[in-house]
Design a protein around this motif. Sequence first.
Motif, mmCIF file in Angstrom:
data_model
loop_
_atom_site.group_PDB
_atom_site.id
_atom_site.type_symbol
_atom_site.label_atom_id
_atom_site.label_comp_id
_atom_site.label_asym_id
_atom_site.label_seq_id
_atom_site.Cartn_x
_atom_site.Cartn_y
_atom_site.Cartn_z
ATOM 1 N N ARG A 113 -26.133 -26.878 -18.337
ATOM 2 C CA ARG A 113 -26.343 -27.017 -17.189
ATOM 3 C C ARG A 113 -25.686 -26.628 -16.083
ATOM 4 O O ARG A 113 -26.624 -26.928 -14.836
ATOM 5 C CB ARG A 113 -24.782 -27.937 -17.723
ATOM 6 C CG ARG A 113 -24.871 -29.262 -18.324
ATOM 7 C CD ARG A 113 -23.575 -30.061 -18.601
ATOM 8 N NE ARG A 113 -23.545 -30.841 -19.628
ATOM 9 C CZ ARG A 113 -22.768 -31.939 -19.539
ATOM 10 N NH1 ARG A 113 -21.537 -31.471 -19.341
ATOM 11 N NH2 ARG A 113 -22.718 -32.948 -20.548
ATOM 12 N N VAL A 114 -25.869 -25.339 -15.437
ATOM 13 C CA VAL A 114 -25.067 -24.307 -14.551
ATOM 14 C C VAL A 114 -26.529 -23.961 -14.503
ATOM 15 O O VAL A 114 -26.788 -24.042 -13.330
ATOM 16 C CB VAL A 114 -24.153 -23.349 -15.441
ATOM 17 C CG1 VAL A 114 -23.950 -22.145 -14.405
ATOM 18 C CG2 VAL A 114 -22.541 -23.822 -15.584
ATOM 19 N N LYS A 115 -27.464 -23.626 -15.471
ATOM 20 C CA LYS A 115 -28.474 -23.123 -15.811
ATOM 21 C C LYS A 115 -29.604 -24.228 -14.645
ATOM 22 O O LYS A 115 -30.495 -24.040 -13.448
ATOM 23 C CB LYS A 115 -29.059 -22.509 -16.267
ATOM 24 C CG LYS A 115 -28.630 -21.483 -17.460
ATOM 25 C CD LYS A 115 -29.587 -20.791 -18.233
ATOM 26 C CE LYS A 115 -29.542 -19.709 -18.657
ATOM 27 N NZ LYS A 115 -29.996 -19.271 -19.870
#
Length: 197
Positions: A3-5
């Motif tokens: 999700r961060v990526k």
Amino acid sequence: MSRVKRLVAAIGAYSADPDPRAAIANTVAIVVVSNQPFYPFYLHWAVSPVATPSYVAFLSTPFFVAVPIVMRRSPLAGRALLLLAGIGNTLLCRVAFGPGSGVEVFLFPCLMLALMLFHRSERAFALGFAALAFVTYLLPTALLGAPLHRYQPSEYEALQRLNFLSAASLTVLIGWLFATRLHTISRPDETDRDRGA
């Protein structure tokens, strides 16, 4: 982690632009937006429990967010919007915090952007925004009214340090962005733009 990526990739795509100056302006706008929510916490931690004057900075957030959108429609308007948002935000914070806060130091990255974001054929805009930054600094304190909160002298000293570190970090980032993309801002491109202007 994925999700961060995805979030980082989405932000990168949102701020991307083939014009290096536009890409730098978009990056600066996104960096400012991502740091604005933390400013009240920095203020609370380093200066005083009274962080409410910093909330006025959020009035500028939609304008910084809109910079990449406007940039796609008109690069000149996008760069101008970034500077208007930066100078306007500094003025708002100057009104909110009052004299002695040192918030005017944020005009330095605005001046740097004013002189570096525009092409040779857009010198009038560069000088105009530089002049606007100086006028903002020179506005009489009496004209701005009373601050939202009066801090103690020691708190104003801490606030000055915080603002200096923040503005200096932003100025260094701007310098770094231009230094790393200097090879893409070529003289032939500048000459072609000048001939076409």
